[in-house]
Design a protein around this motif. Structure first.
Motif, PDB file in Angstrom:
ATOM      1  N   ALA A   1       0.862  -1.077   0.074  1.00 36.09           N
ATOM      2  CA  ALA A   1      -0.143   0.031   0.045  1.00 36.09           C
ATOM      3  C   ALA A   1       0.925   1.263  -0.004  1.00 36.09           C
ATOM      4  N   MET A   2       2.180   1.124   0.702  1.00 34.49           N
ATOM      5  CA  MET A   2       2.735   2.483   0.748  1.00 34.49           C
ATOM      6  C   MET A   2       3.515   2.786  -0.549  1.00 34.49           C
ATOM      7  N   ARG A   3       4.062   1.689  -1.233  1.00 35.29           N
ATOM      8  CA  ARG A   3       4.290   1.975  -2.474  1.00 35.29           C
ATOM      9  C   ARG A   3       3.660   2.161  -3.547  1.00 35.29           C
ATOM     10  N   ASP A   4       2.212   1.603  -3.522  1.00 37.88           N
ATOM     11  CA  ASP A   4       1.283   2.045  -4.350  1.00 37.88           C
ATOM     12  C   ASP A   4       0.746   3.609  -4.191  1.00 37.88           C
ATOM     13  N   ILE A   5       0.907   4.072  -2.941  1.00 41.89           N
ATOM     14  CA  ILE A   5       0.431   5.669  -2.964  1.00 41.89           C
ATOM     15  C   ILE A   5       1.563   6.283  -3.066  1.00 41.89           C
ATOM     16  N   SER A   6       2.464   6.052  -2.604  1.00 38.94           N
ATOM     17  CA  SER A   6       3.777   7.178  -2.971  1.00 38.94           C
ATOM     18  C   SER A   6       4.265   7.128  -4.360  1.00 38.94           C
ATOM     19  N   PHE A   7       4.390   6.054  -5.209  1.00 41.85           N
ATOM     20  CA  PHE A   7       4.666   6.180  -6.530  1.00 41.85           C
ATOM     21  C   PHE A   7       3.519   6.090  -7.533  1.00 41.85           C
ATOM     22  N   GLU A   8       2.780   5.161  -7.229  1.00 42.12           N
ATOM     23  CA  GLU A   8       1.588   4.955  -8.507  1.00 42.12           C
ATOM     24  C   GLU A   8       0.734   6.097  -8.256  1.00 42.12           C
ATOM     25  N   GLY A   9       0.559   6.682  -7.321  1.00 40.37           N
ATOM     26  CA  GLY A   9      -0.331   7.889  -6.932  1.00 40.37           C
ATOM     27  C   GLY A   9      -1.802   7.339  -6.408  1.00 40.37           C
ATOM     28  N   ALA A  10      -1.804   6.194  -6.157  1.00 40.11           N
ATOM     29  CA  ALA A  10      -3.214   5.588  -5.453  1.00 40.11           C
ATOM     30  C   ALA A  10      -3.466   6.239  -4.260  1.00 40.11           C
ATOM     31  N   THR A  11      -4.683   6.441  -3.956  1.00 42.49           N
ATOM     32  CA  THR A  11      -5.157   7.132  -2.880  1.00 42.49           C
ATOM     33  C   THR A  11      -5.451   6.002  -1.672  1.00 42.49           C
ATOM     34  N   ILE A  12      -5.454   6.137  -0.280  1.00 46.05           N
ATOM     35  CA  ILE A  12      -5.875   5.278   0.711  1.00 46.05           C
ATOM     36  C   ILE A  12      -6.971   4.432   0.340  1.00 46.05           C
ATOM     37  N   PHE A  13      -8.041   5.069  -0.383  1.00 37.34           N
ATOM     38  CA  PHE A  13      -9.181   4.207  -0.654  1.00 37.34           C
ATOM     39  C   PHE A  13      -8.779   3.057  -1.929  1.00 37.34           C
ATOM     40  N   ASP A  14      -8.008   3.560  -2.786  1.00 30.65           N
ATOM     41  CA  ASP A  14      -7.833   2.517  -3.797  1.00 30.65           C
ATOM     42  C   ASP A  14      -6.969   1.441  -3.002  1.00 30.65           C
ATOM     43  N   VAL A  15      -6.364   1.395  -2.197  1.00 36.01           N
ATOM     44  CA  VAL A  15      -5.500   0.080  -1.777  1.00 36.01           C
ATOM     45  C   VAL A  15      -6.156  -0.358  -0.807  1.00 36.01           C
ATOM     46  N   TRP A  16      -7.797  -0.347  -0.704  1.00 35.80           N
ATOM     47  CA  TRP A  16      -8.776  -0.737   0.239  1.00 35.80           C
ATOM     48  C   TRP A  16      -8.276  -2.272   0.760  1.00 35.80           C
ATOM     49  N   LYS A  17      -7.957  -3.018  -0.165  1.00 34.83           N
ATOM     50  CA  LYS A  17      -7.926  -4.560   0.034  1.00 34.83           C
ATOM     51  C   LYS A  17      -6.546  -4.709   1.109  1.00 34.83           C
ATOM     52  N   ASP A  18      -5.614  -3.839   0.706  1.00 34.45           N
ATOM     53  CA  ASP A  18      -4.297  -3.872   1.957  1.00 34.45           C
ATOM     54  C   ASP A  18      -4.932  -3.431   3.056  1.00 34.45           C
ATOM     55  N   VAL A  19      -5.474  -2.254   3.126  1.00 37.91           N
ATOM     56  CA  VAL A  19      -6.011  -1.582   4.366  1.00 37.91           C
ATOM     57  C   VAL A  19      -7.091  -2.829   4.907  1.00 37.91           C
ATOM     58  N   GLY A  20      -7.607  -3.341   4.276  1.00 32.52           N
ATOM     59  CA  GLY A  20      -8.826  -4.127   4.934  1.00 32.52           C
ATOM     60  C   GLY A  20      -8.110  -5.505   5.556  1.00 32.52           C
ATOM     61  N   VAL A  21      -7.167  -5.983   4.884  1.00 34.09           N
ATOM     62  CA  VAL A  21      -6.179  -6.931   5.360  1.00 34.09           C
ATOM     63  C   VAL A  21      -5.403  -6.515   6.850  1.00 34.09           C
ATOM     64  N   LEU A  22      -4.863  -5.333   6.797  1.00 31.20           N
ATOM     65  CA  LEU A  22      -4.473  -4.879   8.041  1.00 31.20           C
ATOM     66  C   LEU A  22      -5.548  -4.772   9.214  1.00 31.20           C
ATOM     67  N   LEU A  23      -6.646  -4.196   8.796  1.00 36.13           N
ATOM     68  CA  LEU A  23      -7.731  -3.984   9.819  1.00 36.13           C
ATOM     69  C   LEU A  23      -8.216  -5.592  10.255  1.00 36.13           C
ATOM     70  N   ILE A  24      -8.233  -6.448   9.581  1.00 33.11           N
ATOM     71  CA  ILE A  24      -8.404  -7.856  10.050  1.00 33.11           C
ATOM     72  C   ILE A  24      -7.486  -8.184  11.130  1.00 33.11           C
ATOM     73  N   TRP A  25      -6.044  -7.928  10.779  1.00 32.90           N
ATOM     74  CA  TRP A  25      -5.027  -8.404  11.664  1.00 32.90           C
ATOM     75  C   TRP A  25      -5.406  -7.912  12.918  1.00 32.90           C
ATOM     76  N   GLY A  26      -5.572  -6.376  12.863  1.00 30.53           N
ATOM     77  CA  GLY A  26      -5.717  -5.330  13.938  1.00 30.53           C
ATOM     78  C   GLY A  26      -6.877  -6.095  15.029  1.00 30.53           C
ATOM     79  N   VAL A  27      -7.975  -6.363  14.399  1.00 33.56           N
ATOM     80  CA  VAL A  27      -9.150  -6.950  15.266  1.00 33.56           C
ATOM     81  C   VAL A  27      -8.592  -8.384  15.715  1.00 33.56           C
ATOM     82  N   LEU A  28      -7.780  -9.216  15.031  1.00 30.37           N
ATOM     83  CA  LEU A  28      -7.444 -10.231  15.612  1.00 30.37           C
ATOM     84  C   LEU A  28      -6.522 -10.344  16.797  1.00 30.37           C
ATOM     85  N   LEU A  29      -5.447  -9.330  16.673  1.00 32.69           N
ATOM     86  CA  LEU A  29      -4.638  -9.243  17.525  1.00 32.69           C
ATOM     87  C   LEU A  29      -5.055  -8.472  18.822  1.00 32.69           C
TER      88      LEU A  29
END
Length: 367
Positions: A328-356
């Motif tokens: 997600a960091m590389r997509d946002i910084s170089f590819e110009g994606a927004t944080i909403f465009d990388v929702w799949k990566d953000v979703g996985v992070l949130l799932i890990w957060g809930v579990l942890l």
């Protein structure tokens, strides 16, 4: 008149005191800023010198049964990359691929035509050297096999160019080192902090004050978050001004990187809370922490792309939270994606957060 006790004020006092203590801790500064900056400096200078070597791709419609292709494929400085077309096009746009080479039969003379497709991200001198090598290869074939022919092939001087931006080493390594810093701070920093607070009976002494347990935890956690976010700002700033790290949309991209860093840190802190509660003494904290951090340092694209691993191992790499943070960091910084465009990566992070945090709440203890 009785003054009402302010939980928020007490929490911010804890945050302030803990933040000061963190800045005075050499290990915290070294792990959060020192180590990532050393890696950035080392990897940032990689590729500044050395011999000439280019990555190229063969156009899928090319003729590979001719002596021109056979000779080019044996040149030590030319490396043919074999990937799906979509990945090859991405590499071309980033400048990781110097050119697509097309070799086709011609109806007249010469017998073969060689055409190149490159991008604006490719260095002009690299393209010129590649053209010189190709002309030299053709000349050698002419002298050895076809001395009486004018030439067996020609390299078209008209080169097709596609839009692109230069993808530097720093554009890959800095997001990985930022993830390294956040993961280290979130796990080791929180684990040692809360373990020591518990062992030294600091948490127990807090119970003698009117502040509630929730605000105690929030105050300490906020200090770690503030310190690490300052470290993140320092790392990105040095990357931008010292090594030309790409921020496609400038300040907007920077803000989105910081938001993603905040999310990643909060998720990683969840495992730090777990370790601080399951560890029996300080010597057992590093082994427990490394069970979570060490595989991610190696397998999450921190130092090199995960596509260098076998397919079966890539499956496990893509399950790790740091992999999705780095992507997600590389997509946002170089590819110009927004944080909403990388929702799949953000979703996985949130799932890990809930579990942890579900596990952390289950095992958390005050004494």
């Amino acid at each position: 008149m009785e003054v009402k006790y302010s939980q928020a004020k007490a929490m911010f006092s804890i945050t302030k005191a803990s933040l000061k203590a963190t800045f005075r801790s050499p290990s915290a500064v070294i792990f959060s800023i020192g180590f990532p900056m050393i890696f950035i400096l080392v990897f940032g200078f990689i590729g500044e010198g050395g011999g000439f070597s280019v990555n190229v791709a063969l156009d899928k419609s090319s003729d590979t049964t001719n002596p021109v292709y056979a000779a080019i494929s044996n040149v030590p400085g030319i490396h043919f990359v074999d990937k799906p077309d979509s990945l090859l096009n991405e590499d071309l746009e980033k400048g990781n691929l110097t050119a697509f080479i097309s070799i086709k039969k011609n109806t007249g003379n010469p017998a073969y035509l060689v055409k190149l497709k490159t991008s604006e991200a490719v260095k002009t001198q690299d393209l010129q050297i590649l053209q010189s090598i190709l002309n030299s290869v053709i000349s050698n074939i002419n002298n050895a096999v076809y001395p009486n022919a004018e030439t067996i092939a020609t390299v078209d001087k008209e080169v097709q160019k596609v839009p692109g931006r230069v993808y530097r080493q720093i554009d890959f390594i800095l997001p990985g080192q930022l993830g390294f810093s956040l993961l280290s701070a979130g796990v080791f920093g929180v684990a040692f902090l809360f373990f020591n607070l518990r062992q030294q009976l600091v948490l127990k002494r807090f119970f003698a004050t009117p502040i509630t347990r929730t605000y105690i935890v929030l105050g300490e956690a906020m200090s770690r978050v503030l310190f690490q976010m300052i470290a993140s700002v320092v790392i990105v700033t040095i990357g931008v001004f010292g090594f030309h790290f790409t921020l496609v949309h400038g300040v907007v991209t920077f803000i989105e990187l910081m938001l993603l860093s905040l999310l990643g840190l909060i998720v990683f802190m969840g495992y730090g809370f777990i370790v601080s509660n399951v560890a029996k003494n300080e010597s057992t904290i590093p082994p427990f922490a490394n069970l979570f951090t060490f595989p991610q340092f190696l397998l999450s694209g921190t130092f090199f792309p995960i596509d260098v691993f076998p397919k079966w191992l890539q499956f496990f790499c893509n399950l790790l939270p740091l992999t999705h943070f780095n992507n997600a960091m590389r997509d946002i910084s170089f590819e110009g994606a927004t944080i909403f465009d990388v929702w799949k990566d953000v979703g996985v992070l949130l799932i890990w957060g809930v579990l942890l945090y579900a596990v952390a709440i289950k095992v958390f203890k005050w004494e």
